[in-house]
Enzyme design. Structure first.
Site, short mmCIF file in Angstrom:
data_model
loop_
_atom_site.label_atom_id
_atom_site.label_comp_id
_atom_site.label_asym_id
_atom_site.label_seq_id
_atom_site.Cartn_x
_atom_site.Cartn_y
_atom_site.Cartn_z
N ARG A 186 45.16 5.79 9.95
CA ARG A 186 45.02 7.24 9.81
C ARG A 186 43.74 7.74 10.45
O ARG A 186 43.44 8.93 10.36
CB ARG A 186 45.00 7.63 8.33
N GLU A 227 44.68 -3.78 3.42
CA GLU A 227 45.49 -2.91 4.27
C GLU A 227 44.59 -1.84 4.87
O GLU A 227 43.96 -1.08 4.14
CB GLU A 227 46.60 -2.26 3.43
N THR A 243 50.39 2.62 7.06
CA THR A 243 50.81 3.91 7.62
C THR A 243 51.37 3.73 9.03
O THR A 243 51.16 4.56 9.92
CB THR A 243 49.65 4.94 7.63
N LYS A 277 57.32 -2.20 -0.51
CA LYS A 277 56.36 -1.28 -1.12
C LYS A 277 57.19 -0.25 -1.91
O LYS A 277 58.27 0.13 -1.47
CB LYS A 277 55.58 -0.61 0.02
#
Ligand code: 3PG
Length: 215
Positions: A48, A44, A72, A132
């Site tokens: 960011r 992943e 994110t 998640k």
């Protein structure tokens, strides 16, 4: 393949999903190769950093053994950009019905985050049964996942947040955990130093963690 089966298959590759923050896209291929060499194929890359989308594209192009997702992802523009960059799955810290519907419409497996039974029920109502659990340690950790297993036995989780190699086995022993996410398997300082050997060693330890229940 149905989306839920697709994300389960992606998460079942290894007990740990490295959560990567990549500041320099030039490092992406080396990091991904190091993780794959250590036995972690599902990666992943968090959106960011400005380099994240280029990192995803570079990994897709140069490391075919990796399955690379974007993390994110919190809005539609990021979702679209992540898919355009070649992301093979999408991770979000929370649950947004609109975002998940957009992901499903694009044909990309979604892994939204939940931290409560109500969020879980909203995700289930949208047909998502693989989620998640975030932020795992802060949201109740192993005890919370155990409690959620009783009313929601069909739901599988990828807990992420505050989990390291020492804590991971407690999560991986739960029947409702497919894999755990963690950033410490590819530390930002090791990435910056291009210390790929160290990352492979950490990945090997992570890949060897036992999962408690045969699937
Ligand atoms: C994240 O999205 O940053 C993940 O929760 C990673 O958590 P960790 O840094 O505690 O492993």
């Amino acid at each position: 393949m149905r989306m839920t089966s697709a994300i389960r298959s992606i998460l079942s590759r290894a007990p740990v999903v490295p959560v990567l923050t990549i500041d320099d896209a030039e490092r992406a291929v080396g990091v991904a190769q190091a993780l794959v060499a250590g036995g972690l194929a599902t990666l992943e890359v968090t959106l960011r950093t400005p380099a994240a989308l280029r990192a995803i594209r570079a990994i897709r192009d140069a490391v075919p053994a990796a399955i690379v997702g974007a993390g994110t992802v919190i809005d539609h523009d990021q979702l679209q950009a992540a898919v355009t960059a070649g992301s093979q799955f999408i991770v979000s810290p929370g649950y947004s019905a609109a975002l998940c519907a957009a992901g499903v419409a694009l044909g990309v497996p979604m892994l939204p985050g939940v931290a409560t039974a109500s969020e879980l029920m909203a995700a289930l109502a949208a047909g998502l049964d693989t989620l998640k659990f975030f932020p795992a340690e802060q949201a109740g950790g192993v005890a919370m996942l155990r409690a959620l297993a009783a009313p929601f036995p069909a739901v599988q989780f990828c807990p992420t947040g505050g989990i390291d190699l020492e804590r991971a086995p407690q999560y991986l022993g739960l029947p409702n955990v497919l894999a755990v996410g963690m950033s410490s398997v590819a530390p930002v300082d090791r990435i910056a130093a291009a210390d790929f050997e160290a990352i492979t060693l950490l990945a090997r330890r992570a890949a060897a963690l036992p999962r408690g229940v045969a699937r």
